[in-house]
Design a protein around this motif. Structure first.
Motif, PDB file in Angstrom:
ATOM      1  N   ARG A   1       3.557 -59.648  43.227  1.00 58.83           N
ATOM      2  CA  ARG A   1       3.033 -59.725  41.869  1.00 58.83           C
ATOM      3  C   ARG A   1       4.012 -59.076  40.901  1.00 58.83           C
ATOM      4  O   ARG A   1       4.638 -58.057  41.217  1.00 58.83           O
ATOM      5  CB  ARG A   1       1.668 -59.043  41.784  1.00 58.83           C
ATOM      6  CG  ARG A   1       0.616 -59.739  42.623  1.00 58.83           C
ATOM      7  CD  ARG A   1      -0.753 -59.137  42.450  1.00 58.83           C
ATOM      8  NE  ARG A   1      -1.214 -59.183  41.065  1.00 58.83           N
ATOM      9  CZ  ARG A   1      -2.458 -58.859  40.696  1.00 58.83           C
ATOM     10  NH1 ARG A   1      -3.342 -58.473  41.599  1.00 58.83           N
ATOM     11  NH2 ARG A   1      -2.809 -58.933  39.425  1.00 58.83           N
ATOM     12  N   GLY A   2       4.164 -59.662  39.715  1.00 58.66           N
ATOM     13  CA  GLY A   2       5.041 -59.076  38.725  1.00 58.66           C
ATOM     14  C   GLY A   2       5.746 -60.128  37.899  1.00 58.66           C
ATOM     15  O   GLY A   2       5.507 -61.334  38.012  1.00 58.66           O
ATOM     16  N   PHE A   3       6.637 -59.649  37.067  1.00 61.34           N
ATOM     17  CA  PHE A   3       7.415 -60.496  36.160  1.00 61.34           C
ATOM     18  C   PHE A   3       8.693 -60.909  36.862  1.00 61.34           C
ATOM     19  O   PHE A   3       9.414 -60.065  37.408  1.00 61.34           O
ATOM     20  CB  PHE A   3       7.722 -59.710  34.885  1.00 61.34           C
ATOM     21  CG  PHE A   3       8.552 -60.465  33.885  1.00 61.34           C
ATOM     22  CD1 PHE A   3       7.981 -61.436  33.067  1.00 61.34           C
ATOM     23  CD2 PHE A   3       9.903 -60.203  33.761  1.00 61.34           C
ATOM     24  CE1 PHE A   3       8.742 -62.127  32.141  1.00 61.34           C
ATOM     25  CE2 PHE A   3      10.681 -60.883  32.833  1.00 61.34           C
ATOM     26  CZ  PHE A   3      10.091 -61.850  32.019  1.00 61.34           C
ATOM     27  N   GLY A   4       8.981 -62.196  36.870  1.00 62.92           N
ATOM     28  CA  GLY A   4      10.185 -62.665  37.539  1.00 62.92           C
ATOM     29  C   GLY A   4      10.932 -63.693  36.717  1.00 62.92           C
ATOM     30  O   GLY A   4      10.323 -64.565  36.088  1.00 62.92           O
TER      31      GLY A   4
ATOM     32  N   VAL B   1       4.857 -55.115  35.867  1.00 65.46           N
ATOM     33  CA  VAL B   1       4.828 -54.432  34.577  1.00 65.46           C
ATOM     34  C   VAL B   1       3.541 -53.614  34.527  1.00 65.46           C
ATOM     35  O   VAL B   1       2.440 -54.167  34.510  1.00 65.46           O
ATOM     36  CB  VAL B   1       4.888 -55.426  33.413  1.00 65.46           C
ATOM     37  CG1 VAL B   1       4.877 -54.683  32.077  1.00 65.46           C
ATOM     38  CG2 VAL B   1       6.133 -56.300  33.530  1.00 65.46           C
ATOM     39  N   VAL B   2       3.698 -52.283  34.517  1.00 67.48           N
ATOM     40  CA  VAL B   2       2.557 -51.376  34.644  1.00 67.48           C
ATOM     41  C   VAL B   2       2.668 -50.260  33.609  1.00 67.48           C
ATOM     42  O   VAL B   2       3.228 -49.198  33.881  1.00 67.48           O
ATOM     43  CB  VAL B   2       2.471 -50.788  36.063  1.00 67.48           C
ATOM     44  CG1 VAL B   2       1.247 -49.886  36.193  1.00 67.48           C
ATOM     45  CG2 VAL B   2       2.417 -51.895  37.108  1.00 67.48           C
ATOM     46  N   PRO B   3       2.188 -50.485  32.401  1.00 71.70           N
ATOM     47  CA  PRO B   3       2.178 -49.398  31.423  1.00 71.70           C
ATOM     48  C   PRO B   3       1.200 -48.302  31.848  1.00 71.70           C
ATOM     49  O   PRO B   3       0.212 -48.563  32.555  1.00 71.70           O
ATOM     50  CB  PRO B   3       1.743 -50.081  30.129  1.00 71.70           C
ATOM     51  CG  PRO B   3       1.027 -51.303  30.570  1.00 71.70           C
ATOM     52  CD  PRO B   3       1.637 -51.728  31.862  1.00 71.70           C
ATOM     53  N   ALA B   4       1.478 -47.085  31.402  1.00 67.86           N
ATOM     54  CA  ALA B   4       0.677 -45.940  31.822  1.00 67.86           C
ATOM     55  C   ALA B   4       0.619 -44.901  30.715  1.00 67.86           C
ATOM     56  O   ALA B   4       1.490 -44.841  29.847  1.00 67.86           O
ATOM     57  CB  ALA B   4       1.267 -45.319  33.092  1.00 67.86           C
ATOM     58  N   ALA B   5      -0.417 -44.082  30.766  1.00 68.16           N
ATOM     59  CA  ALA B   5      -0.544 -42.931  29.870  1.00 68.16           C
ATOM     60  C   ALA B   5      -1.131 -41.781  30.668  1.00 68.16           C
ATOM     61  O   ALA B   5      -1.892 -41.987  31.622  1.00 68.16           O
ATOM     62  CB  ALA B   5      -1.430 -43.263  28.671  1.00 68.16           C
TER      63      ALA B   5
ATOM     64  N   VAL C   1       3.164 -49.859  41.114  1.00 66.21           N
ATOM     65  CA  VAL C   1       4.242 -50.854  41.091  1.00 66.21           C
ATOM     66  C   VAL C   1       4.629 -51.253  42.517  1.00 66.21           C
ATOM     67  O   VAL C   1       4.788 -52.448  42.836  1.00 66.21           O
ATOM     68  CB  VAL C   1       5.458 -50.301  40.329  1.00 66.21           C
ATOM     69  CG1 VAL C   1       6.709 -51.142  40.597  1.00 66.21           C
ATOM     70  CG2 VAL C   1       5.173 -50.261  38.833  1.00 66.21           C
ATOM     71  N   SER C   2       4.771 -50.273  43.403  1.00 62.90           N
ATOM     72  CA  SER C   2       5.168 -50.587  44.775  1.00 62.90           C
ATOM     73  C   SER C   2       4.119 -51.447  45.469  1.00 62.90           C
ATOM     74  O   SER C   2       4.454 -52.398  46.190  1.00 62.90           O
ATOM     75  CB  SER C   2       5.383 -49.284  45.563  1.00 62.90           C
ATOM     76  OG  SER C   2       6.450 -48.545  45.009  1.00 62.90           O
ATOM     77  N   TRP C   3       2.843 -51.132  45.254  1.00 58.35           N
ATOM     78  CA  TRP C   3       1.753 -51.896  45.870  1.00 58.35           C
ATOM     79  C   TRP C   3       1.766 -53.338  45.364  1.00 58.35           C
ATOM     80  O   TRP C   3       1.649 -54.290  46.147  1.00 58.35           O
ATOM     81  CB  TRP C   3       0.428 -51.210  45.559  1.00 58.35           C
ATOM     82  CG  TRP C   3      -0.756 -51.747  46.295  1.00 58.35           C
ATOM     83  CD1 TRP C   3      -1.269 -51.285  47.471  1.00 58.35           C
ATOM     84  CD2 TRP C   3      -1.603 -52.839  45.887  1.00 58.35           C
ATOM     85  NE1 TRP C   3      -2.384 -52.020  47.835  1.00 58.35           N
ATOM     86  CE2 TRP C   3      -2.607 -52.984  46.875  1.00 58.35           C
ATOM     87  CE3 TRP C   3      -1.619 -53.706  44.798  1.00 58.35           C
ATOM     88  CZ2 TRP C   3      -3.610 -53.946  46.798  1.00 58.35           C
ATOM     89  CZ3 TRP C   3      -2.611 -54.678  44.722  1.00 58.35           C
ATOM     90  CH2 TRP C   3      -3.594 -54.786  45.713  1.00 58.35           C
ATOM     91  N   LEU C   4       1.923 -53.508  44.063  1.00 54.08           N
ATOM     92  CA  LEU C   4       1.947 -54.855  43.488  1.00 54.08           C
ATOM     93  C   LEU C   4       3.180 -55.631  43.936  1.00 54.08           C
ATOM     94  O   LEU C   4       3.093 -56.813  44.300  1.00 54.08           O
ATOM     95  CB  LEU C   4       1.917 -54.766  41.966  1.00 54.08           C
ATOM     96  CG  LEU C   4       0.602 -54.303  41.334  1.00 54.08           C
ATOM     97  CD1 LEU C   4       0.818 -53.902  39.881  1.00 54.08           C
ATOM     98  CD2 LEU C   4      -0.463 -55.403  41.425  1.00 54.08           C
TER      99      LEU C   4
ATOM    100  N   VAL D   1       8.426 -59.227  27.496  1.00 47.71           N
ATOM    101  CA  VAL D   1       7.236 -59.200  28.352  1.00 47.71           C
ATOM    102  C   VAL D   1       6.000 -59.548  27.528  1.00 47.71           C
ATOM    103  O   VAL D   1       5.744 -58.945  26.490  1.00 47.71           O
ATOM    104  CB  VAL D   1       7.080 -57.816  29.000  1.00 47.71           C
ATOM    105  CG1 VAL D   1       5.745 -57.706  29.710  1.00 47.71           C
ATOM    106  CG2 VAL D   1       8.235 -57.554  29.965  1.00 47.71           C
ATOM    107  N   ASP D   2       5.222 -60.534  28.004  1.00 48.64           N
ATOM    108  CA  ASP D   2       4.034 -60.927  27.256  1.00 48.64           C
ATOM    109  C   ASP D   2       2.741 -60.690  28.028  1.00 48.64           C
ATOM    110  O   ASP D   2       1.665 -61.083  27.582  1.00 48.64           O
ATOM    111  CB  ASP D   2       4.114 -62.399  26.827  1.00 48.64           C
ATOM    112  CG  ASP D   2       4.232 -63.340  28.012  1.00 48.64           C
ATOM    113  OD1 ASP D   2       4.268 -62.863  29.166  1.00 48.64           O
ATOM    114  OD2 ASP D   2       4.294 -64.555  27.789  1.00 48.64           O
ATOM    115  N   ALA D   3       2.838 -60.050  29.212  1.00 46.35           N
ATOM    116  CA  ALA D   3       1.649 -59.770  30.008  1.00 46.35           C
ATOM    117  C   ALA D   3       1.968 -58.632  30.977  1.00 46.35           C
ATOM    118  O   ALA D   3       3.139 -58.342  31.257  1.00 46.35           O
ATOM    119  CB  ALA D   3       1.199 -61.012  30.772  1.00 46.35           C
ATOM    120  N   VAL D   4       0.920 -58.002  31.492  1.00 46.67           N
ATOM    121  CA  VAL D   4       1.088 -56.876  32.412  1.00 46.67           C
ATOM    122  C   VAL D   4       0.342 -57.165  33.710  1.00 46.67           C
ATOM    123  O   VAL D   4      -0.518 -58.046  33.785  1.00 46.67           O
ATOM    124  CB  VAL D   4       0.593 -55.555  31.792  1.00 46.67           C
ATOM    125  CG1 VAL D   4       1.298 -55.279  30.471  1.00 46.67           C
ATOM    126  CG2 VAL D   4      -0.930 -55.544  31.624  1.00 46.67           C
TER     127      VAL D   4
END
Length: 340
Positions: free
Chosen positions: A99-102, A112-116, A91-94, A68-71
């Motif tokens: 939208r997303g990686f395919g 791709v949704v990183p979180a903290a 993620v569900s909304w996107l 993965v090179d982008a989010v």
């Protein structure tokens, strides 16, 4: 470099970085919230973790050597481990919007949704949620509300936060460099350490303040001896974490974005004392929207952007606490309550 004087962007928010929006949602009964940073297009992202007790999602995918090179978005949330579910709503909304990686046509893309997350579950709110914590819905509400305006203080992921002994909050700031690069930061301040010097109300970040954005008190009150921290939490209060995202319109590779995140962590050190403790989970994401080529020599330009990101993040920390107010019907000490 050009002749323009560096200074805050028009909004003094991370959304001054072209191509970024921010959405936030809160549950005041629970005393918690979620902040979503949403790029208009998929953006290069990296992450740096310095705290000893982090809570994250999808951060391994951001390593430069991985696929993965982008989010598609970045999520900051309250709620400790429960708050990681906020990314499910995002993620569900996107995904519903394609939208997303395919890799393969005809199957759903994978956003791709990183979180903290930060720990706000001991702040007295209503946490009797059984098997339905509010975070998935808060994530969906936050991304649905994404725009250019960002409420500071007791909003979004900083809604339930405490900054040392003071009410914490969500802060944001931006700067435009002499040669036109924009750098922004957004942070949820839930630190164990203090954001103010002992004996007064001077922010540790005071030397970096621009245009009186958090009180304009100056840096004369910055005096502290060994083991003098100011309004830090008591030793037993080991439930903390400050989480942030910095962003720039400079076109960065994943490795360069990682260096930006590493350098931006110094903003925490400039604004919070102590920081990166064993019981903090401090995390900084770095986003690149890629609108402007990185000027040569690229290493020098990247170093400048990293220094700007650290200063901007320090300012955002102070702004979040400066704007924070108690939850409805509750009293907690706020910066505005401190004696001059």
């Amino acid at each position: 470099m050009g002749a323009n004087r560096p200074g805050p962007g028009r909004r003094n928010l991370i959304t001054d970085v072209p191509g970024l929006k921010v959405g936030q949602a809160e549950d005041m009964a629970v005393r918690t919230g979620v902040t979503v940073i949403l790029p208009d297009e998929r953006a290069v992202c990296a992450c740096d973790v310095r705290g000893g007790a982090p809570g994250t999602r999808e951060t391994d995918a951001l390593a430069p050597e991985n696929l993965v090179d982008a989010v598609d978005a970045v999520v900051l949330s309250g709620g400790s481990v429960y708050g990681l579910a906020a990314a499910d709503g995002v993620v569900s909304w996107l995904g519903a919007r394609g939208r997303g990686f395919g890799l393969v046509d005809g199957i759903p893309k994978s956003p791709v949704v990183p979180a903290a997350i930060l720990f706000d579950v001991a702040n007295g709110g209503d946490k009797v949620w059984g098997e339905t914590p509010p975070y998935r819905e808060l994530g969906r509400r936050a991304i649905e509300a994404a725009g250019l305006d960002v409420m500071l203080g007791s909003a979004g992921a900083g809604c339930g936060a405490m900054a040392g002994g003071l009410k914490g909050g969500t802060g944001s700031a931006s700067v435009v460099s002499e040669d036109g690069y924009t750098v922004g930061a957004i942070v949820a301040v839930n630190s164990w350490g203090s954001v103010v010097a002992p004996g007064g109300r001077t922010f540790w970040a005071a030397p970096f303040e621009l245009d009186g954005e958090f009180g304009g008190l100056g840096a004369a009150g910055l005096v502290a001896g060994p083991d003098q921290w100011g309004s830090a939490k008591r030793p037993a209060e080991t439930r903390n974490t400050t989480i942030a995202c910095v962003a720039t319109d400079a076109a960065l590779t994943p490795a360069q974005a990682k260096r930006l995140a590493v350098m931006a962590q110094d903003g925490f050190a400039r604004a919070i004392r102590p920081v990166h403790a064993p019981f903090d989970g401090d995390v900084v994401f770095a986003l690149s929207t890629g609108a402007r080529p990185l000027a040569e020599p690229s290493a020098y330009t990247l170093a400048r952007l990293g220094a700007l990101a650290a200063d901007t993040l320090a300012r955002a920390v102070a702004r979040g606490v400066f704007e924070a107010k108690p939850w409805p019907g509750a009293y907690v000490p706020c910066w505005r309550d401190l004696s001059a």
